[in-house]
Design an enzyme around this catalytic site. Structure first.
Site, PDB file in Angstrom:
ATOM      1  N   THR A   1     -15.695   5.269  -4.126  1.00  0.00           N
ATOM      2  CA  THR A   1     -16.191   4.455  -3.015  1.00  0.00           C
ATOM      3  C   THR A   1     -17.225   5.256  -2.247  1.00  0.00           C
ATOM      4  O   THR A   1     -17.036   6.446  -2.026  1.00  0.00           O
ATOM      5  CB  THR A   1     -15.019   4.132  -2.067  1.00  0.00           C
ATOM      6  OG1 THR A   1     -14.120   3.292  -2.768  1.00  0.00           O
ATOM      7  CG2 THR A   1     -15.484   3.473  -0.788  1.00  0.00           C
TER       8      THR A   1
ATOM      9  N   ARG B   1      -6.374  -8.308  -4.255  1.00  0.00           N
ATOM     10  CA  ARG B   1      -6.068  -7.061  -3.535  1.00  0.00           C
ATOM     11  C   ARG B   1      -7.309  -6.558  -2.771  1.00  0.00           C
ATOM     12  O   ARG B   1      -8.409  -6.545  -3.289  1.00  0.00           O
ATOM     13  CB  ARG B   1      -5.594  -6.008  -4.538  1.00  0.00           C
ATOM     14  CG  ARG B   1      -5.243  -4.648  -3.925  1.00  0.00           C
ATOM     15  CD  ARG B   1      -6.395  -3.674  -3.949  1.00  0.00           C
ATOM     16  NE  ARG B   1      -6.030  -2.371  -3.431  1.00  0.00           N
ATOM     17  CZ  ARG B   1      -6.910  -1.420  -3.124  1.00  0.00           C
ATOM     18  NH1 ARG B   1      -8.195  -1.644  -3.294  1.00  0.00           N
ATOM     19  NH2 ARG B   1      -6.514  -0.278  -2.656  1.00  0.00           N
TER      20      ARG B   1
ATOM     21  N   GLY C   1      -8.488  -3.204  -0.292  1.00  0.00           N
ATOM     22  CA  GLY C   1      -8.086  -1.879   0.180  1.00  0.00           C
ATOM     23  C   GLY C   1      -8.611  -1.591   1.578  1.00  0.00           C
ATOM     24  O   GLY C   1      -8.907  -2.496   2.364  1.00  0.00           O
TER      25      GLY C   1
ATOM     26  N   GLY D   1     -10.418   6.850  -1.445  1.00  0.00           N
ATOM     27  CA  GLY D   1      -9.119   7.167  -2.029  1.00  0.00           C
ATOM     28  C   GLY D   1      -8.192   5.968  -1.966  1.00  0.00           C
ATOM     29  O   GLY D   1      -8.632   4.823  -1.849  1.00  0.00           O
TER      30      GLY D   1
HETATM   31  C1  SD4 Z   1      -9.753   1.181  -2.113  1.00  0.00           C
HETATM   32  N1  SD4 Z   1     -10.549   3.154  -1.006  1.00  0.00           N
HETATM   33  O1  SD4 Z   1     -10.100   0.048  -2.435  1.00  0.00           O
HETATM   34  C2  SD4 Z   1     -10.773   2.280  -2.112  1.00  0.00           C
HETATM   35  C3  SD4 Z   1     -10.618   2.978  -3.411  1.00  0.00           C
HETATM   36  C4  SD4 Z   1     -11.603   3.978  -3.693  1.00  0.00           C
HETATM   37  O2  SD4 Z   1     -13.190   4.377  -5.322  1.00  0.00           O
HETATM   38  O3  SD4 Z   1     -11.874   4.882  -2.924  1.00  0.00           O
HETATM   39  N2  SD4 Z   1     -12.173   3.743  -4.866  1.00  0.00           N
HETATM   40  O4  SD4 Z   1      -8.588   1.465  -1.850  1.00  0.00           O
END
Ligand code: SD4
Length: 337
Positions: free
Chosen positions: A197, A225, A227, A249
């Protein structure tokens, strides 16, 4: 606590409750200034340190793009959006934008948010078919009375705003997903190197701070979902008087501790960006012995342009653009055993 005792205790401590509280004590409450809301000391600000762009991971080109945009006079928000767009459009990045890994059913859905120096913000979640979702989040902020649009509503809004509709599932991502389906792992345990991300924080020439965060979320997530990344306070938070923070993360864990907001609040109380990031990671690992199975990483910048970053596991880096230099910095980590 029983209700009567609670009301009694509340009035003893001066915390007025709606029930049994007089009008004058309500007025006192609103007049009373919180002692915790101002930085301990005014930060010495040297405008010659600006502009600065920082971002999660080793996104050299994205950070350089933001740095150059800032140098050319763009404001912090527009520079951050231009910067993260480099990764949204990078087909090789399987965790942001076009080319991102799909959910378990093969749909690529994106999440993003932006926050500007006035404290305004916008977000989109679960958006399919549009690549530049950070720019779309800015449109939500500017063109609607809302902060967040989800799914179909966000897609219809993108169309009205003239964003180009695209197929986000590349051949490479489809092949990887078909491979994954042969023995699907449904547990939300993720490979610690698999979080890409992009969260970006910029300080422009005037010293104003803004940020953007954009992702395709966890690979092979459940349909629907969402995040931390598009959640203001979790994936990103900016307070132009104090600083900003961004996360990457395992979103579920970041959301439980509202990590980016926490970091900014810690900085408000006089803590350095580095210590604030360490404390935000500490809040997670101290309560959760499963931390060995997931990565969390934070970056932060304060009003003076001081930066910090910290993560659970080795392997995370932060980019920093300042004085025309774009540097990759390896970040210290918690799990040293
Ligand atoms: C999430 N923080 O959707 C993001 C995941 C991530 O690269 O960092 N992906 O939970």
């Amino acid at each position: 606590m029983e209700r009567r005792k609670f009301i009694k205790n509340a009035s003893l401590t001066g915390v007025g409750l709606a029930v049994g509280t007089s009008v004058s004590s309500c007025r006192n409450l609103t007049e009373k200034k919180s002692i915790q809301t101002k930085p301990k000391e005014k930060m010495p600000i040297d405008i010659s340190n600006f502009p600065i762009a920082i971002c999660t991971w080793g996104f050299v080109k994205a950070n350089a793009k933001a740095g150059e945009a800032l140098l050319s006079g763009k404001n912090a928000l527009d520079a951050a959006i231009e910067g993260v767009a480099v990764e949204e459009e990078n087909l090789k990045n399987t965790t942001v934008g076009k080319g991102g890994a799909p959910d378990r059913e093969g749909n690529v859905t994106l999440d993003a948010c932006v926050m500007d120096s006035n404290g305004d913000c916008g977000a989109v979640v679960c958006v399919g078919g549009y690549t530049n979702v950070a720019a779309l989040a800015k449109k939500v902020m500017e063109e609607t009375p809302h902060v967040m649009l989800a799914g179909k509503g966000a897609e219809e809004f993108a169309k009205v705003q003239g964003f180009k509709k695209e197929n986000l599932l590349t051949d490479a991502s489809r092949k990887a997903w078909e491979e994954w389906k042969k023995s699907p792992e449904y547990k939300p345990i993720i490979n610690i190197e698999n979080h890409d991300t992009i969260g970006m924080l910029c300080i422009d020439k005037d010293g104003d701070i803004a940020g953007a965060c954009t992702t395709s979320g966890l690979s092979y997530k459940m349909k629907g979902r969402v995040g931390d990344s598009p959640i203001i306070g979790s994936g990103l938070f900016v307070d132009n008087e104090i600083g900003g923070a961004a996360a990457t993360g395992m979103g579920e864990e970041i959301m439980k501790t509202v990590g980016s907001f926490l970091i900014v609040e810690l900085m408000r109380n006089g803590i350095s960006p580095q210590e604030a990031c360490e404390e935000a990671v500490n809040r997670i690992v101290s309560k959760n012995d499963r931390y060995k199975d997931f990565q969390i990483a934070y970056i932060a910048i304060n009003k003076a342009g001081k930066t910090g970053a910290y993560c659970i596991h080795q392997g995370f880096s932060m980019m920093k653009y300042q004085n025309k230099k774009n540097e990759r910095m390896e970040v210290d980590f918690f799990n040293k055993v």
